[in-house]
Design an enzyme around this catalytic site. Sequence first.
Site, PDB file in Angstrom:
ATOM      1  N   VAL A  11     -40.546 -97.511  79.531  1.00 34.06           N
ATOM      2  CA  VAL A  11     -41.007 -98.836  81.835  1.00 34.06           C
ATOM      3  C   VAL A  11     -41.189-100.788  80.970  1.00 34.06           C
ATOM      4  O   VAL A  11     -41.169-101.114  82.236  1.00 34.06           O
ATOM      5  CB  VAL A  11     -41.726 -98.369  82.209  1.00 34.06           C
ATOM      6  CG1 VAL A  11     -43.669 -98.455  82.134  1.00 34.06           C
ATOM      7  CG2 VAL A  11     -41.506 -98.540  83.915  1.00 34.06           C
ATOM      8  N   GLY A  53     -40.660 -94.388  76.483  1.00 35.86           N
ATOM      9  CA  GLY A  53     -38.420 -94.579  76.111  1.00 35.86           C
ATOM     10  C   GLY A  53     -38.517 -93.410  75.232  1.00 35.86           C
ATOM     11  O   GLY A  53     -37.292 -93.310  74.871  1.00 35.86           O
ATOM     12  N   VAL A  63     -36.186 -94.733  82.732  1.00 38.47           N
ATOM     13  CA  VAL A  63     -37.349 -95.810  81.472  1.00 38.47           C
ATOM     14  C   VAL A  63     -38.877 -94.470  82.114  1.00 38.47           C
ATOM     15  O   VAL A  63     -38.780 -93.563  82.765  1.00 38.47           O
ATOM     16  CB  VAL A  63     -37.898 -96.607  82.514  1.00 38.47           C
ATOM     17  CG1 VAL A  63     -36.734 -98.092  82.331  1.00 38.47           C
ATOM     18  CG2 VAL A  63     -37.931 -96.422  83.960  1.00 38.47           C
ATOM     19  N   CYS A  64     -39.670 -93.943  80.619  1.00 37.65           N
ATOM     20  CA  CYS A  64     -40.776 -94.170  81.009  1.00 37.65           C
ATOM     21  C   CYS A  64     -41.289 -94.361  80.344  1.00 37.65           C
ATOM     22  O   CYS A  64     -41.619 -96.089  79.919  1.00 37.65           O
ATOM     23  CB  CYS A  64     -40.741 -92.336  80.220  1.00 37.65           C
ATOM     24  SG  CYS A  64     -39.771 -92.617  78.139  1.00 37.65           S
ATOM     25  N   SER A  65     -42.321 -93.847  79.529  1.00 37.27           N
ATOM     26  CA  SER A  65     -43.712 -94.376  78.744  1.00 37.27           C
ATOM     27  C   SER A  65     -43.598 -95.156  77.457  1.00 37.27           C
ATOM     28  O   SER A  65     -43.477 -96.483  78.056  1.00 37.27           O
ATOM     29  CB  SER A  65     -45.172 -93.127  78.647  1.00 37.27           C
ATOM     30  OG  SER A  65     -45.528 -92.905  79.688  1.00 37.27           O
TER      31      SER A  65
END
Length: 99
Positions: free
Chosen positions: A38, A10, A6-8
């Site tokens: 996320v 995707g 997960v990141c800011s």
Amino acid sequence: MNILLVCSAGMSTSLLVTRMLEAAKKQGLELKIEAHPVAEVEAYGQDADAILLGPQVRFQFKNIQSLYPDKVVEVIDMRDYGMMNGEKVLKHVLAALEK
């Protein structure tokens, strides 16, 4: 095995997912690795064996860990993330899953 990154948004983890899958293939491992924002962790986290957070969302670590106390939740090393070192990230998560 199912690994969720997960990141800011995707997007930034897409290349890392590709590199992790390449490293897994070289090792003869069949893994499902996906990247999502996320904000969507609750939609995908339940099916994951491990959840890896991009460095930019590391502030969400305790929140995600509390949502999934029985799962491996880790923050991806900033250097490995920046270098898109899929082999090292994969090695790290596999070691964490063995604990």
